[in-house]
Write an enzyme that holds these catalytic residues in place. Sequence first.
Site, mmCIF file in Angstrom:
data_model
loop_
_atom_site.group_PDB
_atom_site.id
_atom_site.type_symbol
_atom_site.label_atom_id
_atom_site.label_comp_id
_atom_site.label_asym_id
_atom_site.label_seq_id
_atom_site.Cartn_x
_atom_site.Cartn_y
_atom_site.Cartn_z
ATOM 1 N N GLU A 19 -25.286 23.530 40.126
ATOM 2 C CA GLU A 19 -26.389 23.590 39.159
ATOM 3 C C GLU A 19 -27.642 22.944 39.708
ATOM 4 O O GLU A 19 -28.749 23.419 39.493
ATOM 5 C CB GLU A 19 -25.990 22.896 37.844
ATOM 6 C CG GLU A 19 -26.902 23.196 36.660
ATOM 7 C CD GLU A 19 -28.123 22.278 36.561
ATOM 8 O OE1 GLU A 19 -29.056 22.609 35.809
ATOM 9 O OE2 GLU A 19 -28.134 21.218 37.228
ATOM 10 N N ASP A 52 -21.179 19.441 40.070
ATOM 11 C CA ASP A 52 -21.960 18.830 41.148
ATOM 12 C C ASP A 52 -22.937 17.791 40.624
ATOM 13 O O ASP A 52 -23.259 17.760 39.428
ATOM 14 C CB ASP A 52 -22.726 19.903 41.938
ATOM 15 C CG ASP A 52 -23.731 20.669 41.089
ATOM 16 O OD1 ASP A 52 -23.348 21.151 39.999
ATOM 17 O OD2 ASP A 52 -24.912 20.788 41.494
HETATM 18 ZN ZN LIG Z 1 -27.277 18.599 34.892
#
Ligand SMILES: [Zn+2]
Length: 575
Positions: A239, A172
């Site tokens: 994340e 992501d």
């Molecule tokens: Zn990162």
Amino acid sequence: MILSEKGTLLPPPRAAAGQSRWRSVGVLIIHAIAFAVVLRTSFELYQRLTAGEDPSASVAKCPQVEPLVPSQKSPALSGMEDYLQSDKFRDETVKRMAGAIRIPTQSYDDLGPVGEDSRWDTMYDFADYLKSTFPHVHSVLALEKVNTHGLLYTWKGTDASLRPTVFMAHQDVVPVAESTIDQWTHPPYSGHYDGKYIWGRGASDCKNNLIGILEAVELLIDAGFKPKRTVVLSFGFDEEISGRQGAGHLAQVLINRYGKDGAAVIIDEGGGIAESWGSTFALPGVAEKGYIDVDIIVRMPGGHSSIPPAHSGIGVASELVTLIEAHPYEPRFHAENPYLGLLECGNAYSPKFPSSLKKNLPWKESPCPAKKDKLALEAAKQGDATKYLFTTSLAVDVITGGIKSNALPERTRVLVNHRVNIGEKTSEVQAKIVQLAHRVAAKHNLTVQAFSDEPEVPSSIRLSSNSSLSLEPAPVTPTSVDGVTPFRVLSGTTRALYGESLLMGPALMTGNTDTRYYWDLTRHIFRYGPGYDPEQGFSLEGIHTVNEKVSVVAHTAGVQWYSLFIRNMDEADLA
Ligand SMILES: [Zn+2]
Ligand SMILES: *[C@@H]1O[C@H](CO)[C@@H](O)[C@H](O)[C@H]1NC(C)=O
Ligand SMILES: *[C@@H]1O[C@H](CO)[C@@H](O)[C@H](O)[C@H]1NC(C)=O
């Protein structure tokens, strides 16, 4: 000069002698008068201290290992090494990077569960893209989808007794705000290549790592490499919004499969290569600060604002905020803080290492806490970015209260964010704020509800923190190079790639990566971006903002590093 010592490991006895000598220096200087009988020795040592430390002793505190090159060779592997440095490879990886950037795998703060919120669906496109782009990886490695979008690749080694090497990266990216698109030199999802940089969201955080790892594995397979030690690639997908859905699930699968301390090493995104005090250091993150948000709610009786009390709830909350800000955390070194190790490295090798710091080293051997605090104060003068490597930070980030011009605020809320120093605990942050709240509460006849589960009561200051958001400082990764250790392999690989003028130093992260879920899998966690372009230097420019880009020189160097590290770990006879 000192640099002639680089690459050599001094024998331990000499280092030990140096340490005990320093211990005496610390004691004797402080207590010189009381210990008059040893004054003469003390003076001698004091002279040595002010004249500068014995260079060999300081070098021993930051040993630099020899470059490490894989011993297993073959024409195909040599061909691969050449290919990695070719223009052809550069042009091809640029295309593959651009393709990855063009898929906007944005993770939003308010994303609903996987499978319900359709905004996760770009992850399907990303997985498909990887599948068509890295055919060898997808035919040789086993791929498991964990919680739908977590990508867990396993390249099974021939020796099941060897603990795996684990590479992490996240799929992501931080969303690009609509209003900032026109500030980008090249559109954020273009993957534009200008001959030097690849531009776009995710170019350096961290599709470069993800693609770099896959490039390395793809080419190693093509060159006929078959690992003895299992290689695991674990790619999360959220994340940037805490990693709970991705890394949270992936880590659990790995811990169940390989057991506690079941992996040899983890490499995730993180620190890079940078200039410090006139030297070039590779700075893998070996520690992370802790995290805690403290929520403060001030409850005061409501009423008409035409007959107000001397202090409304907002006034009381402000008083507490003022008190909190008047009591910031002091810079403080605890023995395990890696920045102390970096100071030792600077002291040993760097031409521009400040004498104000040199004077207050060594720290470990000093029995005098005042000296360590002095070192922390001196080191903090290098700037806030440095200071917060050994200081708990405190920031009052949110305040809400009051709804109307003629009504007293009944409920005022303040949120204070903290990043907890290495060696300290979130409970210490809580205790400190409780103490300050009591002072304000006593003055205004309010009850303090300190981190209890009880419901809010009227006329109170209620403190709470969401325990699922709090995080203690990470366990510190060992950086010993005695014997064959993961840090030795990492260091040797880096110095093989960039040369021996590059120094290894331990670093710490003030933010957290997905590795927060992996602490049980291994103690050897390195948050490291190994790709470096000397011309560009280390740059965080563009990360989480406009004009994110990656230098192609850095990116291809990163691929070389990953391929070398896989081979070196495969040959490493770890203790
Ligand atoms: Zn990162
Ligand atoms: C303080 O509050 C208590 C109840 O909340 C009340 O009984 C008491 O009179 C108050 N004292 C003062 C000095 O206002
Ligand atoms: C605590 O944080 C988690 C994760 O963001 C969230 O799901 C939960 O609702 C929060 N709890 C409270 C009481 O706010």
